[in-house]
Scaffold this active site. Structure first.
Site, PDB file in Angstrom:
ATOM      1  N   TYR A 213      28.576  56.277  69.093  1.00  0.00           N
ATOM      2  CA  TYR A 213      28.598  55.489  68.910  1.00  0.00           C
ATOM      3  C   TYR A 213      30.441  54.971  69.307  1.00  0.00           C
ATOM      4  O   TYR A 213      30.688  54.586  69.964  1.00  0.00           O
ATOM      5  CB  TYR A 213      29.282  56.003  67.165  1.00  0.00           C
ATOM      6  CG  TYR A 213      30.416  55.041  66.299  1.00  0.00           C
ATOM      7  CD1 TYR A 213      29.985  53.944  65.807  1.00  0.00           C
ATOM      8  CD2 TYR A 213      31.477  54.955  66.265  1.00  0.00           C
ATOM      9  CE1 TYR A 213      30.841  53.047  65.419  1.00  0.00           C
ATOM     10  CE2 TYR A 213      32.344  54.348  65.627  1.00  0.00           C
ATOM     11  CZ  TYR A 213      31.633  52.962  65.410  1.00  0.00           C
ATOM     12  OH  TYR A 213      32.952  51.769  64.161  1.00  0.00           O
TER      13      TYR A 213
ATOM     14  N   LYS B  67      31.091  51.265  71.014  1.00  0.00           N
ATOM     15  CA  LYS B  67      32.648  49.987  70.941  1.00  0.00           C
ATOM     16  C   LYS B  67      33.414  49.975  71.876  1.00  0.00           C
ATOM     17  O   LYS B  67      34.005  49.201  71.822  1.00  0.00           O
ATOM     18  CB  LYS B  67      32.828  50.919  69.955  1.00  0.00           C
ATOM     19  CG  LYS B  67      32.452  50.854  68.241  1.00  0.00           C
ATOM     20  CD  LYS B  67      32.356  49.526  67.648  1.00  0.00           C
ATOM     21  CE  LYS B  67      31.384  50.010  67.044  1.00  0.00           C
ATOM     22  NZ  LYS B  67      30.960  48.591  66.252  1.00  0.00           N
TER      23      LYS B  67
HETATM   24  N1  NAP Z   1      34.748  51.424  58.181  1.00  0.00           N
HETATM   25  C1  NAP Z   1      35.242  52.037  59.170  1.00  0.00           C
HETATM   26  O1  NAP Z   1      36.173  52.916  59.035  1.00  0.00           O
HETATM   27  C2  NAP Z   1      35.287  51.417  60.314  1.00  0.00           C
HETATM   28  C3  NAP Z   1      35.938  51.776  61.695  1.00  0.00           C
HETATM   29  C4  NAP Z   1      36.214  50.858  63.149  1.00  0.00           C
HETATM   30  C5  NAP Z   1      35.057  49.696  63.054  1.00  0.00           C
HETATM   31  N2  NAP Z   1      33.602  50.090  61.704  1.00  0.00           N
HETATM   32  C6  NAP Z   1      32.926  49.036  62.239  1.00  0.00           C
HETATM   33  O2  NAP Z   1      32.991  48.105  61.223  1.00  0.00           O
HETATM   34  C7  NAP Z   1      31.588  47.356  61.342  1.00  0.00           C
HETATM   35  C8  NAP Z   1      31.182  46.622  59.522  1.00  0.00           C
HETATM   36  O3  NAP Z   1      31.421  48.340  59.152  1.00  0.00           O
HETATM   37  P1  NAP Z   1      31.815  48.947  57.597  1.00  0.00           P
HETATM   38  O4  NAP Z   1      33.340  49.349  58.105  1.00  0.00           O
HETATM   39  O5  NAP Z   1      31.853  47.309  56.678  1.00  0.00           O
HETATM   40  O6  NAP Z   1      30.887  49.229  57.117  1.00  0.00           O
HETATM   41  P2  NAP Z   1      29.419  49.199  55.856  1.00  0.00           P
HETATM   42  O7  NAP Z   1      30.180  48.256  54.683  1.00  0.00           O
HETATM   43  O8  NAP Z   1      28.455  49.926  56.116  1.00  0.00           O
HETATM   44  O9  NAP Z   1      29.092  47.752  56.760  1.00  0.00           O
HETATM   45  C9  NAP Z   1      27.594  47.800  57.339  1.00  0.00           C
HETATM   46  C10 NAP Z   1      26.967  46.288  57.810  1.00  0.00           C
HETATM   47  O10 NAP Z   1      25.660  46.446  58.695  1.00  0.00           O
HETATM   48  C11 NAP Z   1      24.829  45.859  57.983  1.00  0.00           C
HETATM   49  N3  NAP Z   1      23.997  46.670  58.407  1.00  0.00           N
HETATM   50  C12 NAP Z   1      24.043  47.659  58.960  1.00  0.00           C
HETATM   51  N4  NAP Z   1      22.447  47.853  59.653  1.00  0.00           N
HETATM   52  C13 NAP Z   1      21.602  46.302  59.840  1.00  0.00           C
HETATM   53  C14 NAP Z   1      20.476  46.326  60.643  1.00  0.00           C
HETATM   54  N5  NAP Z   1      19.889  47.432  60.859  1.00  0.00           N
HETATM   55  N6  NAP Z   1      20.467  44.757  60.082  1.00  0.00           N
HETATM   56  C15 NAP Z   1      21.347  44.257  60.530  1.00  0.00           C
HETATM   57  N7  NAP Z   1      22.377  44.424  59.581  1.00  0.00           N
HETATM   58  C16 NAP Z   1      22.752  46.090  59.154  1.00  0.00           C
HETATM   59  C17 NAP Z   1      25.135  46.113  56.123  1.00  0.00           C
HETATM   60  O11 NAP Z   1      23.714  45.911  55.861  1.00  0.00           O
HETATM   61  P3  NAP Z   1      22.543  46.222  55.713  1.00  0.00           P
HETATM   62  O12 NAP Z   1      22.166  47.321  55.057  1.00  0.00           O
HETATM   63  O13 NAP Z   1      22.176  45.315  54.050  1.00  0.00           O
HETATM   64  O14 NAP Z   1      22.222  45.931  56.491  1.00  0.00           O
HETATM   65  C18 NAP Z   1      26.036  45.984  56.300  1.00  0.00           C
HETATM   66  O15 NAP Z   1      26.304  45.075  55.787  1.00  0.00           O
HETATM   67  C19 NAP Z   1      31.061  48.135  62.002  1.00  0.00           C
HETATM   68  O16 NAP Z   1      30.750  47.762  63.302  1.00  0.00           O
HETATM   69  C20 NAP Z   1      31.395  49.443  62.455  1.00  0.00           C
HETATM   70  O17 NAP Z   1      31.593  49.975  63.401  1.00  0.00           O
HETATM   71  C21 NAP Z   1      34.376  50.570  60.666  1.00  0.00           C
END
Ligand code: NAP
Length: 256
Positions: free
Chosen positions: A151, A155
């Site tokens: 991961y 990133k």
């Molecule tokens: N939350 C944190 O703490 C955090 C911190 C740093 C960075 N980020 C980054 O922020 C971004 C968004 O994450 P989030 O926190 O909003 O998490 P989240 O709520 O789990 O959202 C992830 C999104 O990605 C989609 N997704 C997952 N697998 C997929 C696939 N195979 N094909 C298409 N879509 C897919 C999911 O939709 P479906 O399941 O409907 O496909 C969901 O809409 C990510 O890149 C994550 O690495 C998050």
């Protein structure tokens, strides 16, 4: 009217980014696997804003899934001005113990889908001289992450790729921004296993605040947006420490 495509728009940061771009007057293309959630969001947005919202469901962890989204855009005659590469997954655990399937899906989604979508949509943006790319990375980009090595490396790719692209596109009129969130309230904590770590649960921001910072930074054509002073402090202090020290520290915080 500009059109913005957002991957991972069915929940968390992506859903909030969709609300931000709609409030700014952009038509939307919403992409993720959960068609029902995307339809619900599209309807909410259409009821609240004078914008179009198109749902394209697909699995972006496969090359076919990404290419199907691209061919749907062509078939429907949709020209994307802004691409938001937000979809991403993580997995806490040792590389040799986590399944290779999960880690391959992670690379396909976090790295390959982001790269292929950008390659497919960027030439049109360059030709029209407007729009750009907002990539969602993480503060994980700034150091290695033992117990979550793939991961963190994925990133680091997102940040390096975005910065390289930004220089290639300087003077083109396009915006290129990397949003680097720290721990954020969304499904990610539970889905990745990171939610059980103190370093995660003790300092989360809301997905809405992260998305607002990302949207505003993209509009201002900032290179990198790190939402939240704690996250900015962490990234700045990382820069003063040798890499062996930061990876040991993160390893300790992540249970190695
Ligand atoms: N939350 C944190 O703490 C955090 C911190 C740093 C960075 N980020 C980054 O922020 C971004 C968004 O994450 P989030 O926190 O909003 O998490 P989240 O709520 O789990 O959202 C992830 C999104 O990605 C989609 N997704 C997952 N697998 C997929 C696939 N195979 N094909 C298409 N879509 C897919 C999911 O939709 P479906 O399941 O409907 O496909 C969901 O809409 C990510 O890149 C994550 O690495 C998050």
């Amino acid at each position: 009217m500009a059109t913005t495509l957002i991957t991972g728009a069915s929940s968390g940061i992506g859903k909030e980014l969709a609300c931000q771009f709609a409030a700014g007057g952009d038509d939307l293309v919403l992409v993720a696997r959960s068609e029902d959630k995307l339809n619900e969001l599209a309807e909410q947005i259409r009821n609240k804003r004078e914008v179009a919202a198109t749902v394209l469901s697909g699995d972006l962890s496969t090359v076919q899934g990404v290419d199907q989204v691209c061919s749907q855009l062509l078939q429907r005659g949709i020209k994307v001005d802004t691409l938001v590469n937000n979809a991403g997954i993580g997995a806490l655990g040792k590389f040799a113990e986590l399944s290779i399937e999960r880690q391959t899906d992670m690379l396909m989604l976090n790295v390959v889908a982001l790269t292929r979508l950008t390659r497919a949509l960027l030439p049109g943006m360059i030709q029209r001289g407007r729009g750009g790319v907002l990539n969602v990375g993480s503060i994980a980009a700034y150091q290695a992450g033992p117990n979550m090595s793939v991961y963190y490396a994925s990133k680091a790719y997102v940040l390096s790729f975005t910065e390289g692209l930004r220089e290639e596109l300087a003077g083109s009129g396009l915006h290129v921004t990397c949003l680097e969130p720290g721990p954020t309230e969304s499904s990610f904590g539970e889905d990745s296993g990171m939610g059980k770590l103190d370093m995660f649960s003790s300092s989360t921001m809301s997905a809405a605040a992260v998305a607002k910072a990302g949207y505003e930074g993209y509009r201002a054509n900032s290179d990198v947006v790190i939402p939240g002073w704690k996250n900015r402090l962490m990234v700045t202090s990382t820069g003063f420490l040798p890499r062996f020290a930061t990876r040991k520290l993160v390893g300790k915080l992540q249970g190695v």
